[in-house]
Motif scaffolding. Sequence first.
Motif, mmCIF file in Angstrom:
data_model
loop_
_atom_site.group_PDB
_atom_site.id
_atom_site.type_symbol
_atom_site.label_atom_id
_atom_site.label_comp_id
_atom_site.label_asym_id
_atom_site.label_seq_id
_atom_site.Cartn_x
_atom_site.Cartn_y
_atom_site.Cartn_z
ATOM 1 N N LEU A 165 0.841 -1.210 0.000
ATOM 2 C CA LEU A 165 0.000 0.000 0.000
ATOM 3 C C LEU A 165 0.870 1.252 0.000
ATOM 4 O O LEU A 165 0.550 2.249 -0.632
ATOM 5 N N ARG A 166 1.993 1.173 0.688
ATOM 6 C CA ARG A 166 2.865 2.349 0.811
ATOM 7 C C ARG A 166 3.765 2.567 -0.393
ATOM 8 O O ARG A 166 3.974 3.688 -0.841
ATOM 9 N N TYR A 167 4.330 1.490 -0.917
ATOM 10 C CA TYR A 167 5.367 1.637 -1.953
ATOM 11 C C TYR A 167 4.943 1.068 -3.297
ATOM 12 O O TYR A 167 5.710 1.097 -4.248
ATOM 13 N N GLY A 168 3.735 0.499 -3.366
ATOM 14 C CA GLY A 168 3.331 -0.206 -4.588
ATOM 15 C C GLY A 168 3.995 -1.568 -4.630
ATOM 16 O O GLY A 168 4.948 -1.835 -3.880
ATOM 17 N N ARG A 169 3.495 -2.428 -5.522
ATOM 18 C CA ARG A 169 4.024 -3.804 -5.549
ATOM 19 C C ARG A 169 5.512 -3.833 -5.916
ATOM 20 O O ARG A 169 6.297 -4.566 -5.335
ATOM 21 N N GLU A 170 5.851 -2.967 -6.868
ATOM 22 C CA GLU A 170 7.240 -2.911 -7.342
ATOM 23 C C GLU A 170 8.179 -2.407 -6.233
ATOM 24 O O GLU A 170 9.233 -2.990 -5.971
ATOM 25 N N GLY A 171 7.743 -1.345 -5.575
ATOM 26 C CA GLY A 171 8.553 -0.769 -4.488
ATOM 27 C C GLY A 171 8.702 -1.751 -3.343
ATOM 28 O O GLY A 171 9.786 -1.863 -2.748
ATOM 29 N N ALA A 172 7.616 -2.459 -3.036
ATOM 30 C CA ALA A 172 7.652 -3.429 -1.929
ATOM 31 C C ALA A 172 8.628 -4.549 -2.250
ATOM 32 O O ALA A 172 9.371 -5.011 -1.375
ATOM 33 N N ARG A 173 8.633 -4.953 -3.530
ATOM 34 C CA ARG A 173 9.528 -6.048 -3.951
ATOM 35 C C ARG A 173 10.986 -5.777 -3.551
ATOM 36 O O ARG A 173 11.693 -6.675 -3.135
ATOM 37 N N GLY A 174 11.414 -4.545 -3.671
ATOM 38 C CA GLY A 174 12.801 -4.185 -3.339
ATOM 39 C C GLY A 174 13.053 -4.121 -1.843
ATOM 40 O O GLY A 174 14.172 -3.865 -1.404
ATOM 41 N N ARG A 175 11.996 -4.289 -1.074
ATOM 42 C CA ARG A 175 12.134 -4.193 0.391
ATOM 43 C C ARG A 175 11.811 -5.509 1.075
ATOM 44 O O ARG A 175 11.625 -5.554 2.279
ATOM 45 N N ILE A 176 11.708 -6.561 0.292
ATOM 46 C CA ILE A 176 11.394 -7.861 0.900
ATOM 47 C C ILE A 176 12.468 -8.876 0.515
ATOM 48 O O ILE A 176 12.754 -9.078 -0.674
ATOM 49 N N ILE A 177 13.047 -9.502 1.520
ATOM 50 C CA ILE A 177 14.003 -10.592 1.287
ATOM 51 C C ILE A 177 13.384 -11.846 1.891
ATOM 52 O O ILE A 177 12.912 -11.814 3.033
ATOM 53 N N ALA A 178 13.388 -12.934 1.145
ATOM 54 C CA ALA A 178 12.823 -14.186 1.667
ATOM 55 C C ALA A 178 13.945 -15.202 1.875
ATOM 56 O O ALA A 178 14.818 -15.374 1.018
ATOM 57 N N LYS A 218 14.275 -11.093 -3.793
ATOM 58 C CA LYS A 218 15.626 -11.598 -3.540
ATOM 59 C C LYS A 218 15.497 -12.695 -2.476
ATOM 60 O O LYS A 218 14.790 -12.513 -1.475
ATOM 61 N N THR A 219 16.165 -13.823 -2.708
ATOM 62 C CA THR A 219 16.034 -14.926 -1.735
ATOM 63 C C THR A 219 17.399 -15.468 -1.314
ATOM 64 O O THR A 219 18.389 -15.330 -2.030
ATOM 65 N N PHE A 220 17.395 -16.096 -0.155
ATOM 66 C CA PHE A 220 18.508 -16.944 0.277
ATOM 67 C C PHE A 220 17.910 -18.292 0.631
ATOM 68 O O PHE A 220 16.772 -18.371 1.098
ATOM 69 N N SER A 221 18.696 -19.348 0.418
ATOM 70 C CA SER A 221 18.196 -20.693 0.714
ATOM 71 C C SER A 221 18.730 -21.191 2.047
ATOM 72 O O SER A 221 19.892 -20.967 2.385
ATOM 73 N N ILE A 222 17.851 -21.899 2.751
ATOM 74 C CA ILE A 222 18.306 -22.623 3.944
ATOM 75 C C ILE A 222 18.637 -24.029 3.453
ATOM 76 O O ILE A 222 17.769 -24.702 2.887
ATOM 77 N N PRO A 223 19.881 -24.476 3.614
ATOM 78 C CA PRO A 223 20.219 -25.806 3.094
ATOM 79 C C PRO A 223 19.233 -26.861 3.597
ATOM 80 O O PRO A 223 18.811 -26.821 4.758
ATOM 81 N N SER A 224 18.851 -27.798 2.722
ATOM 82 C CA SER A 224 17.838 -28.802 3.086
ATOM 83 C C SER A 224 18.281 -29.630 4.282
ATOM 84 O O SER A 224 17.440 -30.169 4.997
#
Length: 447
Positions: free
Chosen positions: A162-175, A194-200
């Motif tokens: 709601l604050r940054y739009g979907r595109e703006g939010a994307r740059g502020r979320i790391i999974a 942007k993601t990081f993996s937890i080794p299985s």
Amino acid sequence: MENLKINISKTSNFLLQSDINKYQTAVANHHEALAKKTGAGNDFLGWLTLPEDLTPQMLQDIQDTANELKTKAEVVVVIGIGGSYLGSKAVIDALSHHFSHLQKDKANPLVVFAGQNICADYHADLLEMLKDREYAIIVISKSGTTTEPAIAFRLLKQDLELRYGREGARGRIIAITDPVGGALRKMATNEGYKTFSIPSDVGGRYSVLTAVGLLPIAVAGFDIKSLVEGAKVMKKISDKTASLYDNPVSIYAAVRNALYKRGRNIEILVSYHPRLQYIAEWWKQLYGESEGKGNQGIFPASVGFTCDLHSMGQWIQDGERTIFETVLTVKDTKHRVEIPLDKDNLDKMNYLAGRSLQEVNQMAEKGTLLAHIEGGVPNIAIEIPEINEYYLGQLIYFFEKACAISGYILGVNPFDQPGVEAYKNNMFALLGKEGYEQLAESLKAKL
Ligand code: PA5
């Protein structure tokens, strides 16, 4: 350079040497089982080699991501529960200014946590606090399906969009999640986060030395290379399996099991430094979830002294003798604070004038140790020279490996947590989740 030390001499009134020695062969075998991956839960041993598996490139990627978040956010919300939050919370708290939330002109974002509870007021207050602050999210879930963080992420993702739009939010979320499976991985792929993996092969409570712990710690401005370096040194120290007494990991695992066999069902982790409170919370999860199985396992508890000497001190000194203490001792503090002289001396504290708080704290520690031993409480001491990234790295690896060996001594799989499902199933049934209709009926009859 000094390393973490363990002292078991204050268990000698309560244990025979033979109580400990009898674990010599078992402990050596369990070290072997870990190294050769032949023990229970052997598909979850990735944490053993994490300190060496983390390449400089991987650490740099984490650091770069943290640096980028710092340019965008004054607050970073880490969403996760259990092993997906306790490790980073523990390290960040241990290294932070005690009043960091009130510090002005902070060089690094304030790291706060969400998704570790489902309390409406907590999340409402969080959203209100974020209203006039630039923020970003690190969402962490190995399974990607855990209810608590999923709800928190839903709330914050919507707010960010709601604050940054979907595109703006994307740059502020790391999974940070499973490399391939789970809802969070799918969502991250769909949204382009942007993601990081937890080794299985790394379970939640053993994941602090992956991006799960390292990214939030780097965002808070702490030195992740030094943390990993410390863990690497402890890996080497604890690799030596020759003598039970030369290996801190082996002796801790053996002594706590020897005490358990003599009826000491509760281990209390003690610290005299408030900033270590969440180290104890992390430790409680590690040992509780790893060992509490098949109607057995030491109950891990914790206290913060001297504060809790004024609440729990009576029980520890004089209550049921089923406890032992493991004291986390810190040799040196960062600051020297001297007690001032007061001309009136109405509080009669002038005998302490000119002496440092650390000295008073240390004497409180020694005095308490002797009193508790006198009162019938065995004591294990684990000492680190100071609270910094390097020694926290040693401490983390020490506790992880000792937990694995200790769980094997107990005869359980230290890497699963089947008991956690029971509450989830009931909650799902009570909330009307599809597939839980039958359970819901039986629960309603019992409520
Ligand atoms: O140690 C564990 O595996 C658990 O405590 C998990 O970390 C916790 O339940 C969170 O799970 P997840 O990361 O899948 O959301």
